[in-house]
Enzyme design. Structure first.
Site, PDB file in Angstrom:
ATOM      1  N   LYS A 189       0.819  -1.222   0.000  1.00  0.00           N
ATOM      2  CA  LYS A 189       0.000   0.000   0.000  1.00  0.00           C
ATOM      3  C   LYS A 189       0.853   1.272   0.000  1.00  0.00           C
ATOM      4  CE  LYS A 189      -4.328  -2.069   1.130  1.00  0.00           C
ATOM      5  NZ  LYS A 189      -5.339  -2.451   2.115  1.00  0.00           N
ATOM      6  N   ARG A 238      -3.237 -10.271   5.110  1.00  0.00           N
ATOM      7  CA  ARG A 238      -3.661 -10.346   3.699  1.00  0.00           C
ATOM      8  C   ARG A 238      -2.540  -9.775   2.841  1.00  0.00           C
ATOM      9  NH1 ARG A 238      -5.929  -7.108  -0.204  1.00  0.00           N
ATOM     10  NH2 ARG A 238      -7.491  -8.083  -1.527  1.00  0.00           N
TER      11      ARG A 238
HETATM   12  N1  HH2 Z   1      -7.331  -4.148   0.863  1.00  0.00           N
HETATM   13  C1  HH2 Z   1      -7.676  -4.241  -0.443  1.00  0.00           C
HETATM   14  C2  HH2 Z   1      -8.705  -5.108  -0.836  1.00  0.00           C
HETATM   15  N2  HH2 Z   1      -9.344  -5.885   0.064  1.00  0.00           N
HETATM   16  N3  HH2 Z   1      -9.650  -6.612   2.297  1.00  0.00           N
HETATM   17  C3  HH2 Z   1      -9.331  -6.536   3.599  1.00  0.00           C
HETATM   18  N4  HH2 Z   1      -9.973  -7.293   4.507  1.00  0.00           N
HETATM   19  N5  HH2 Z   1      -8.349  -5.685   4.053  1.00  0.00           N
HETATM   20  C4  HH2 Z   1      -7.658  -4.872   3.200  1.00  0.00           C
HETATM   21  O1  HH2 Z   1      -6.790  -4.097   3.661  1.00  0.00           O
HETATM   22  C5  HH2 Z   1      -7.982  -4.927   1.793  1.00  0.00           C
HETATM   23  C6  HH2 Z   1      -9.006  -5.826   1.383  1.00  0.00           C
HETATM   24  C7  HH2 Z   1      -6.960  -3.423  -1.459  1.00  0.00           C
HETATM   25  O2  HH2 Z   1      -5.867  -4.116  -1.978  1.00  0.00           O
HETATM   26  P1  HH2 Z   1      -5.837  -4.934  -3.372  1.00  0.00           P
HETATM   27  O3  HH2 Z   1      -6.814  -6.038  -3.402  1.00  0.00           O
HETATM   28  O4  HH2 Z   1      -4.440  -5.379  -3.614  1.00  0.00           O
HETATM   29  O5  HH2 Z   1      -6.165  -3.818  -4.449  1.00  0.00           O
HETATM   30  P2  HH2 Z   1      -7.446  -3.442  -5.300  1.00  0.00           P
HETATM   31  O6  HH2 Z   1      -8.506  -2.939  -4.386  1.00  0.00           O
HETATM   32  O7  HH2 Z   1      -6.930  -2.360  -6.237  1.00  0.00           O
HETATM   33  O8  HH2 Z   1      -7.882  -4.688  -6.036  1.00  0.00           O
END
Ligand code: HH2
Length: 288
Positions: free
Chosen positions: A228, A263
């Protein structure tokens, strides 16, 4: 502190840190968008994460990326997520599958296809049917803190706080209360401070620094700091793919402060780091 997280048809012991591997079936996720967009590539990626030691696979079909996340229509999200959940449920029957969605219809279809956990980054705010679906199907639920909608929850649009920690914890507490009030069982709930969601870097750092306050509620704590922005700011790693080492630092620090589920994108190296941290903790407990 809970020792087991109850899920649909499964339970996860919490006696060692759990790694939730990220499987983004999206064209636009902030760090790996487009890489695993077709279902076969996503399933192959998920199998790789299992081999690297993932305890949970988190399958998501809608990005919340800080700039320009576009809400995905329910049909499109189902088209992305369902084949992956179905394939994983039949080809990797031991795998614990989570679906990362804010939509009740997607959650319900994914659970029917074999998902054990619903991970809702809106804390069940955005779809009023979500709590009922989760209560009825008996899934494990991640209740995460955020503000706003899909297109702005990971931006700073709602990142104004008079007292960040008090407000964030109060808002998250309220979402847990709503979930339990709708019949989601307490031992099925995990909580997540939502690193980077409606939070400036200083907020994300404070949320991590004060994680013990959240852990004291007694629910398993999930933390998603992987790649992040605040890690980019601290390390100078402008590209998300360069943030692996900083992300591992965040995962270990979060584990040390009470997180039980991390995660992450980089499962193998995080698994190794957490195994070492857990062994150090165990040695300390044994000698106490
Ligand atoms: N962060 C993201 C998505 N889902 N779920 C939980 N429980 N906690 C988090 O911090 C979290 C999450 C964002 O990250 P990512 O899936 O890599 O990115 P994107 O939203 O661009 O798909």
């Amino acid at each position: 502190m809970s020792t087991v997280w109850q899920l649909r048809a499964r339970s996860l012991p919490l006696d060692r840190p759990l790694v939730m591997g990220i499987v983004n079936v999206t064209p636009d996720s902030f760090s790996d968008g487009g890489q695993f967009h077709d279902p076969e590539a996503a399933v192959a990626h998920a199998r790789g994460l299992l081999a690297e030691g993932a305890d949970i696979l988190d399958v998501g079909g809608e990005s919340t990326r800080p700039q320009s996340a576009r809400p995905v229509p329910v049909d499109e999200e189902l088209r992305r997520v369902l084949p992956v959940v179905q394939a994983l449920a039949s080809e990797c029957p031991e795998a614990v599958i989570s679906v990362d969605t804010v939509k009740a219809a997607v959650a319900e279809a994914a659970v029917e296809a074999g998902a054990h956990i619903v991970n809702d980054v809106s804390g069940m705010r955005l779809d009023s049917a979500m709590t009922e679906v989760c209560a009825r199907t008996g899934v494990g639920v991640v209740v995460m803190h955020s503000r706003g909608g899909v297109s702005d929850m990971a931006s700073y649009a709602h990142a104004e706080y008079a007292d960040f920690l008090d407000e964030m914890f109060d808002e998250l507490r309220e979402r847990v209360r709503v979930a339990e009030g709708a019949g989601v069982r307490r031992d099925h709930i995990a909580v997540d401070p939502g690193i980077g969601f409606s939070k400036r870097p200083e907020h994300s750092l404070l949320a991590l620094a004060c994680l013990e306050r959240l852990a004291a509620w007694g629910y398993p704590v999930v933390v998603g700091a992987s790649r992040k922005r605040f890690i980019g700011q601290l390390t100078g790693a402008t590209e998300p793919q360069q943030r692996r080492d900083g992300s591992i630092g965040a995962a270990v620090a979060a584990y040390d402060r009470g997180a039980q589920v991390l995660r992450v994108h980089d499962v193998g190296p995080t698994r190794h780091a957490l195994d070492v941290a857990a062994a150090i903790r165990a040695a300390g407990s044994a000698s106490a």
